[in-house]
Enzyme design. Structure first.
Site, PDB file in Angstrom:
ATOM      1  NE  ARG A 106       4.999 -69.429  77.272  1.00 57.25           N
ATOM      2  CZ  ARG A 106       5.672 -68.089  76.925  1.00 57.25           C
ATOM      3  NH1 ARG A 106       4.867 -67.511  76.987  1.00 57.25           N
ATOM      4  NH2 ARG A 106       6.620 -68.130  76.386  1.00 57.25           N
ATOM      5  CD  GLU A 140      -1.012 -67.092  73.881  1.00 59.73           C
ATOM      6  OE1 GLU A 140       0.365 -66.773  73.010  1.00 59.73           O
ATOM      7  OE2 GLU A 140      -0.829 -67.412  74.850  1.00 59.73           O
ATOM      8  CG  HIS A 173       2.095 -63.771  74.335  1.00 57.12           C
ATOM      9  ND1 HIS A 173       2.003 -64.781  74.318  1.00 57.12           N
ATOM     10  CD2 HIS A 173       2.639 -63.186  75.213  1.00 57.12           C
ATOM     11  CE1 HIS A 173       2.631 -65.701  74.989  1.00 57.12           C
ATOM     12  NE2 HIS A 173       3.550 -63.983  75.435  1.00 57.12           N
TER      13      HIS A 173
END
Ligand code: 8YV
Length: 307
Positions: A226, A255, A273
């Site tokens: 994360r 993000e 991601h």
């Protein structure tokens, strides 16, 4: 019989059709006004990074289950879910190998400058042109922050590269690697520091300026966990000033709007991601999300409950 109403927090592209075949799916990203339709929602389908915000959660009085497309639950108020007797399910196991693969890929891409080499060739350089020398991967020292299933899967891969493996974890695990409880010491003794820890309050900004300085000008950071585990401002400053050699990042603080400062740096390799983003794994994750919802509404045991 009326279809059960559920709320999808994000598009969940691989399963949205299957969800819509079985449920009335309210699409939060298109229609965020949950006050208007929240009263009948009995389930939430979401992914790891999105979870469900507390403000949305409290407007859904009839929710019975949160089915997460992922393993991270840092964006869900678990204490509140427990208090309300709401089940939470995740997709454990099925993404472990892919995330470990992605960490290894970022590590090698960063150290061996794979992306820059690709650009070098594409911009017309011959194979005999001079490309700067890179850094060896095999035989180096790896420090793993967070030795859960993904950290262990990564360690197995690093062993194949003859690396010496140390780790920082809440407690020592039953593994043949060196336990180092102090993260600064782990960083100081590592060529590569790789983050595979869970997100959330207890890991927030564990990797700060001091840890990055301990990693040092020849050290490289890889993060597939994360963005919140790293103090991103400190990371950008360390990268800009070459106080660390580089970073391979699959995850970021924000993000939806990745800091553009990363785009000007030539000592980073960036990924969207995507660590669990293979056809095989996303299919398995989708099946678990669907299976958990189906089991819940059939009154059967959940397939992969967190609780
Ligand atoms: C995402 C993840 O769920 O498992 C997690 O916690 O962060 C990922 O696997 C996946 O990218 C779907 O958005």
């Amino acid at each position: 019989m009326n279809k059960t109403e559920i709320l999808a927090m994000t598009p969940l592209k691989t399963i949205i059709k299957a969800l819509e075949d079985q449920y009335v799916v309210h699409r939060f990203w298109e229609n965020p006004d949950v006050e208007k339709y929240g009263a009948n929602i009995r389930a939430i389908a979401t992914n790891g990074p999105t979870g469900v915000s507390t403000t949305v959660f409290e407007k859904l009085p009839a929710v019975e289950i949160i089915s997460v497309f992922g393993v991270g639950v840092d964006a869900i108020d678990l204490a509140e879910a427990k208090r309300r007797g709401i089940a939470v399910t995740t997709t454990p196991g099925v993404l472990t190998d892919d995330v470990a693969d992605q960490a290894l890929a970022l590590l090698i891409a960063l150290s061996r400058q794979i992306v820059a080499g690709d650009q070098f060739v594409r911009t017309g350089n011959s194979a005999w042109s001079t490309f700067p020398l890179t850094r060896r991967v095999s035989g180096k020292k790896a420090g793993i922050l967070g030795l859960g299933g993904i950290g262990k899967a990564l360690a197995r891969r690093l062993l194949a590269l003859d690396m010496a493996i140390s780790y920082t974890n809440r407690k020592p695990a039953n593994v043949p690697y060196r336990f180092e409880p102090n993260l600064e010491k782990l960083a100081a003794d590592s060529d590569f520091l790789i983050i595979t820890a869970s997100g959330g309050g207890s890991s927030r900004h564990l990797v700060n300026a001091r840890v990055l300085d301990a990693l040092g000008p020849n050290g490289m950071l890889v993060n597939v966990a994360r963005g919140s585990v790293v103090d991103e401002e400190a990371l950008i400053s360390a990268l800009e000033n070459r106080r660390i050699a580089g970073a391979g990042l699959d995850v970021f603080d924000d993000e939806s709007k990745i800091s553009p400062k990363f785009f000007t740096l030539n000592n980073v390799v960036l990924a969207p991601h995507a660590a669990s983003g293979t056809v095989e794994t996303r299919e398995a994750m989708g099946n678990l999300v669907l299976g958990n919802l189906a089991a819940h509404f059939a009154g059967e045991p959940l397939v992969t409950p967190l609780f």
